[in-house]
Enzyme design. Structure first.
Site, mmCIF file in Angstrom:
data_model
loop_
_atom_site.group_PDB
_atom_site.id
_atom_site.type_symbol
_atom_site.label_atom_id
_atom_site.label_comp_id
_atom_site.label_asym_id
_atom_site.label_seq_id
_atom_site.Cartn_x
_atom_site.Cartn_y
_atom_site.Cartn_z
ATOM 1 N N CYS A 6 -24.622 9.768 15.455
ATOM 2 C CA CYS A 6 -23.594 9.611 14.416
ATOM 3 C C CYS A 6 -22.232 10.092 14.917
ATOM 4 O O CYS A 6 -22.109 10.645 16.004
ATOM 5 C CB CYS A 6 -23.988 10.402 13.169
ATOM 6 S SG CYS A 6 -25.505 9.836 12.372
ATOM 7 N N HIS A 38 -20.236 11.503 9.170
ATOM 8 C CA HIS A 38 -20.645 12.583 8.269
ATOM 9 C C HIS A 38 -20.030 13.919 8.676
ATOM 10 O O HIS A 38 -19.242 14.002 9.633
ATOM 11 C CB HIS A 38 -22.176 12.676 8.199
ATOM 12 C CG HIS A 38 -22.854 13.048 9.492
ATOM 13 N ND1 HIS A 38 -22.773 14.304 10.053
ATOM 14 C CD2 HIS A 38 -23.663 12.325 10.317
ATOM 15 C CE1 HIS A 38 -23.482 14.347 11.163
ATOM 16 N NE2 HIS A 38 -24.030 13.155 11.349
#
Length: 318
Positions: free
Chosen positions: A233, A223
């Site tokens: 992430c 992301h």
């Protein structure tokens, strides 16, 4: 994952060699003698300008990492044509380098995006666990894309997130580690994909836990970065993320490989030094003709950094 370090270094070395050959042999250009008609550029089909690697050993290793040529039935047998490679010198590093590759019609891999800086979990990468800020290590499919913003032109399955979109991170929930659309939170550490803010303007799920095993972590995405380490992430620059989404194509079975040049940490905290009186163990690396003989076993991280720094200049992007 020492193999991954060798793979990326070999890839970068091949790019350097390829760029040098292109500069030394302009007569071998494949540019048509008469220009082709100009067509408008579409946002979802970026044109790679990087040279093909054309190194059988390197192409073979990337194919192996991608799972190409597997004899097993199912998704792992699909021919992967898009690979995103994320690598860092140490497992405890909260930052890494991301490069995207695409496989051409000649079966040779070529770099398409990057290298670019990527942020990892604040504990680096290794074995993923719920409530442990560590990025999963390994090779995983990329499946569901989403974002707070409208579809940027991706061919991936995509939904525009609202306040009714959640990623279920409740380990007791039957929909753990999936996207759910409902008014209220599924409970636990579930994330509201809209209220999470601009980092989820554009994102794609890293399918590291397809069995949805509770405790092995959920909500691991590629992301947009906010300039800080993540909760597990992989995060990159907004414009690069948008372009990668526009490039991804489910027909090419895209995957992401995340690895380091040292063993992953075994505990829940960062580990940068070995216990007194011991020697850190590193994974053994299969012999790769033309790669291991040239590189040897020392200076992998330094060499990788040097080659990565050369790429923008060689590809005309610096």
């Amino acid at each position: 994952m020492r193999l991954l370090g060798l793979v990326v270094i070999a890839v970068m070395a091949a790019i350097v060699a390829g760029a040098g050959q292109a500069l030394a042999a302009p007569g071998t250009s494949t540019t048509p003698t008469s220009p082709a008609p100009t067509s408008p550029t579409t946002p979802h089909t970026p044109t790679p300008t990087s040279p093909s690697l054309g190194i059988p050993q390197v192409d073979g290793i990337l194919d192996t990492l991608a799972g190409n040529g597997s004899s097993k039935p199912g998704p792992q047998a699909s021919d992967t044509g898009q690979m995103i490679v994320v690598t860092a010198p140490k497992a405890s590093d909260p930052t890494a380098t991301l490069t995207a590759f695409e496989k051409g019609a000649d079966k040779s891999w070529k770099p398409v995006f990057g290298p670019t800086k990527a942020f990892l979990g604040s504990l680096g990468m290794g074995e993923p666990k719920d409530n442990v800020y560590r990025t999963p290590e390994g090779t995983f499919a990329l499946d569901q894309a989403f974002g707070r913003q409208a579809n940027p032109g991706t061919k991936m399955p995509y939904f525009q997130a609202t306040r009714q979109d959640w990623w279920d991170s409740n380990m007791k929930s039957p929909t753990y580690n999936t996207h759910v659309r409902q008014a209220n939170s599924p409970g636990g550490d579930s994330e509201n994909l809209y209220d999470a803010g601009p980092v989820y303007d554009y994102a794609v799920n890293i399918a590291h836990n397809p069995q949805r095993t509770p405790g092995k972590a959920s909500a691991m995405f590629l992301h947009v970065t906010n300039g800080e380490p993540t909760m597990g992430c992989v995060a990159i620059d907004r414009d690069v993320m948008r372009k990668i989404l526009a490039w991804l194509d489910p027909a090419k079975h895209p995957k992401i490989t995340i690895g380091v040049n040292a063993a992953a940490p075994t505990g829940d905290g960062p580990s940068t030094t070995a216990p007194s009186g011991t020697t850190p163990k590193t994974p053994t690396t299969p012999s790769v003709p033309g790669v291991s003989d040239i590189l040897g076993d020392k200076g992998l991280s330094d060499l990788l950094t040097q080659l990565v720094n050369l790429i923008p200049t060689l590809l005309g992007t610096k």
